[in-house]
Design a protein around this motif. Sequence first.
Motif, PDB file in Angstrom:
ATOM      1  N   THR A   1      22.161  92.457  34.093  1.00  0.00           N
ATOM      2  CA  THR A   1      21.698  92.266  35.464  1.00  0.00           C
ATOM      3  C   THR A   1      21.142  90.852  35.607  1.00  0.00           C
ATOM      4  OG1 THR A   1      19.385  92.922  35.152  1.00  0.00           O
ATOM      5  CG2 THR A   1      20.958  94.700  35.574  1.00  0.00           C
ATOM      6  N   LEU A   2      20.930  90.468  36.854  1.00  0.00           N
ATOM      7  CA  LEU A   2      20.142  89.275  37.137  1.00  0.00           C
ATOM      8  C   LEU A   2      18.674  89.683  37.043  1.00  0.00           C
ATOM      9  CD1 LEU A   2      22.151  87.920  40.204  1.00  0.00           C
ATOM     10  CD2 LEU A   2      22.130  87.010  37.872  1.00  0.00           C
ATOM     11  N   PRO A   3      17.744  88.736  36.965  1.00  0.00           N
ATOM     12  CA  PRO A   3      16.324  89.090  36.876  1.00  0.00           C
ATOM     13  C   PRO A   3      15.825  89.971  38.035  1.00  0.00           C
ATOM     14  CG  PRO A   3      16.608  86.803  36.270  1.00  0.00           C
ATOM     15  CD  PRO A   3      17.942  87.293  36.788  1.00  0.00           C
ATOM     16  N   ASP A   4      16.501  89.890  39.198  1.00  0.00           N
ATOM     17  CA  ASP A   4      16.079  90.714  40.341  1.00  0.00           C
ATOM     18  C   ASP A   4      16.620  92.144  40.266  1.00  0.00           C
ATOM     19  OD1 ASP A   4      18.774  90.522  41.031  1.00  0.00           O
ATOM     20  OD2 ASP A   4      18.432  89.395  42.872  1.00  0.00           O
ATOM     21  N   GLY A   5      17.372  92.472  39.208  1.00  0.00           N
ATOM     22  CA  GLY A   5      17.884  93.823  39.024  1.00  0.00           C
ATOM     23  C   GLY A   5      19.303  94.043  39.521  1.00  0.00           C
ATOM     24  N   LYS A   6      19.896  93.040  40.167  1.00  0.00           N
ATOM     25  CA  LYS A   6      21.270  93.194  40.662  1.00  0.00           C
ATOM     26  C   LYS A   6      22.228  93.268  39.477  1.00  0.00           C
ATOM     27  CE  LYS A   6      24.897  91.114  43.384  1.00  0.00           C
ATOM     28  NZ  LYS A   6      25.418  89.904  43.955  1.00  0.00           N
ATOM     29  N   GLY A   7      23.025  94.339  39.417  1.00  0.00           N
ATOM     30  CA  GLY A   7      23.964  94.527  38.328  1.00  0.00           C
ATOM     31  C   GLY A   7      25.091  93.510  38.362  1.00  0.00           C
ATOM     32  N   LEU A   8      25.525  93.069  37.181  1.00  0.00           N
ATOM     33  CA  LEU A   8      26.633  92.127  37.057  1.00  0.00           C
ATOM     34  C   LEU A   8      27.833  92.844  36.450  1.00  0.00           C
ATOM     35  CD1 LEU A   8      24.706  89.083  35.577  1.00  0.00           C
ATOM     36  CD2 LEU A   8      25.499  89.367  37.925  1.00  0.00           C
ATOM     37  N   PRO A   9      29.030  92.594  36.989  1.00  0.00           N
ATOM     38  CA  PRO A   9      30.217  93.186  36.371  1.00  0.00           C
ATOM     39  C   PRO A   9      30.327  92.726  34.922  1.00  0.00           C
ATOM     40  CG  PRO A   9      30.762  92.234  38.506  1.00  0.00           C
ATOM     41  CD  PRO A   9      29.366  91.801  38.167  1.00  0.00           C
ATOM     42  N   CYS A  10      30.595  93.655  34.031  1.00  0.00           N
ATOM     43  CA  CYS A  10      30.719  93.291  32.625  1.00  0.00           C
ATOM     44  C   CYS A  10      31.713  94.215  31.933  1.00  0.00           C
ATOM     45  CB  CYS A  10      29.370  93.329  31.920  1.00  0.00           C
ATOM     46  SG  CYS A  10      28.650  94.965  31.767  1.00  0.00           S
TER      47      CYS A  10
ATOM     48  N   VAL B   1      35.083  91.878  36.500  1.00  0.00           N
ATOM     49  CA  VAL B   1      34.934  90.692  35.658  1.00  0.00           C
ATOM     50  C   VAL B   1      36.146  89.781  35.830  1.00  0.00           C
ATOM     51  CG1 VAL B   1      34.737  89.857  33.286  1.00  0.00           C
ATOM     52  CG2 VAL B   1      33.538  91.934  33.961  1.00  0.00           C
ATOM     53  N   TRP B   2      37.319  90.366  35.898  1.00  0.00           N
ATOM     54  CA  TRP B   2      38.577  89.609  35.927  1.00  0.00           C
ATOM     55  C   TRP B   2      39.249  89.745  37.282  1.00  0.00           C
ATOM     56  CZ3 TRP B   2      38.248  86.992  31.691  1.00  0.00           C
ATOM     57  CH2 TRP B   2      37.642  87.552  30.576  1.00  0.00           C
ATOM     58  N   ASP B   3      39.708  88.645  37.835  1.00  0.00           N
ATOM     59  CA  ASP B   3      40.514  88.686  39.050  1.00  0.00           C
ATOM     60  C   ASP B   3      41.452  87.483  39.062  1.00  0.00           C
ATOM     61  OD1 ASP B   3      39.168  86.432  40.028  1.00  0.00           O
ATOM     62  OD2 ASP B   3      37.888  87.576  41.354  1.00  0.00           O
ATOM     63  N   LEU B   4      42.206  87.315  40.116  1.00  0.00           N
ATOM     64  CA  LEU B   4      43.190  86.242  40.201  1.00  0.00           C
ATOM     65  C   LEU B   4      42.568  84.856  40.269  1.00  0.00           C
ATOM     66  CD1 LEU B   4      45.703  87.895  42.683  1.00  0.00           C
ATOM     67  CD2 LEU B   4      45.892  87.700  40.198  1.00  0.00           C
ATOM     68  N   HIS B   5      41.265  84.766  40.537  1.00  0.00           N
ATOM     69  CA  HIS B   5      40.605  83.473  40.704  1.00  0.00           C
ATOM     70  C   HIS B   5      40.026  82.912  39.399  1.00  0.00           C
ATOM     71  CE1 HIS B   5      41.145  83.965  44.956  1.00  0.00           C
ATOM     72  NE2 HIS B   5      40.570  85.144  44.883  1.00  0.00           N
TER      73      HIS B   5
ATOM     74  N   THR C   1      39.537  78.861  26.552  1.00  0.00           N
ATOM     75  CA  THR C   1      40.790  79.562  26.727  1.00  0.00           C
ATOM     76  C   THR C   1      41.229  79.446  28.174  1.00  0.00           C
ATOM     77  OG1 THR C   1      40.093  81.141  25.048  1.00  0.00           O
ATOM     78  CG2 THR C   1      41.964  81.781  26.438  1.00  0.00           C
ATOM     79  N   PRO C   2      42.229  78.583  28.479  1.00  0.00           N
ATOM     80  CA  PRO C   2      42.709  78.522  29.856  1.00  0.00           C
ATOM     81  C   PRO C   2      43.422  79.817  30.219  1.00  0.00           C
ATOM     82  CG  PRO C   2      43.764  76.851  28.481  1.00  0.00           C
ATOM     83  CD  PRO C   2      42.874  77.659  27.608  1.00  0.00           C
ATOM     84  N   VAL C   3      43.254  80.233  31.433  1.00  0.00           N
ATOM     85  CA  VAL C   3      43.905  81.449  31.919  1.00  0.00           C
ATOM     86  C   VAL C   3      45.186  81.034  32.641  1.00  0.00           C
ATOM     87  CG1 VAL C   3      43.658  83.443  33.424  1.00  0.00           C
ATOM     88  CG2 VAL C   3      41.703  82.625  32.116  1.00  0.00           C
ATOM     89  N   PRO C   4      46.340  81.583  32.256  1.00  0.00           N
ATOM     90  CA  PRO C   4      47.592  81.190  32.924  1.00  0.00           C
ATOM     91  C   PRO C   4      47.550  81.529  34.406  1.00  0.00           C
ATOM     92  CG  PRO C   4      48.002  82.705  31.076  1.00  0.00           C
ATOM     93  CD  PRO C   4      46.529  82.582  31.239  1.00  0.00           C
ATOM     94  N   GLY C   5      48.201  80.722  35.194  1.00  0.00           N
ATOM     95  CA  GLY C   5      48.289  81.045  36.620  1.00  0.00           C
ATOM     96  C   GLY C   5      48.164  79.892  37.431  1.00  0.00           C
TER      97      GLY C   5
END
Length: 84
Positions: A7-16, A61-65, A80-84
Motif C-alpha cells: 500500500t501507499l502510506p495512506d492505506g491505498k492498495g497498490l496492484p502487485c 500491474v501489467w498493461d499495454l502502457h 528489461t525493455p518490454v516489447p511493443g
Amino acid sequence: MTDISFTLPDGKGLPCEVASYAPMTGSLRAWVRVPEVSCAKDTELVLCYGGASQGRNKDGVWDLHVRLVRHLNDPREADTPVPG
C-alpha cells in the motif's frame, strides 16, 4: 500463495504480483505498480502481511502502457525493455 500486499502510506492498495515467496527465509520477489516515483523525494511503500491483501491484482500491474521494467538491487538482472 500468500497474503502479502503493498500500500501507499495512506492505506491505498497498490496492484502487485507476488512472483515468489520463501517463508523459511523471508525471501520475496514481487512486482508492484507504483503510481509515481520522484527523484526529488522518497517514495514510500508499505508491505502488508498477515491479513487481507489490499490491491492484490496482478492484472493491474501489467498493461499495454508498460515500457520499462526496472530491477532494483539485483546485479544479476539488467533493465528489461518490454516489447511493443
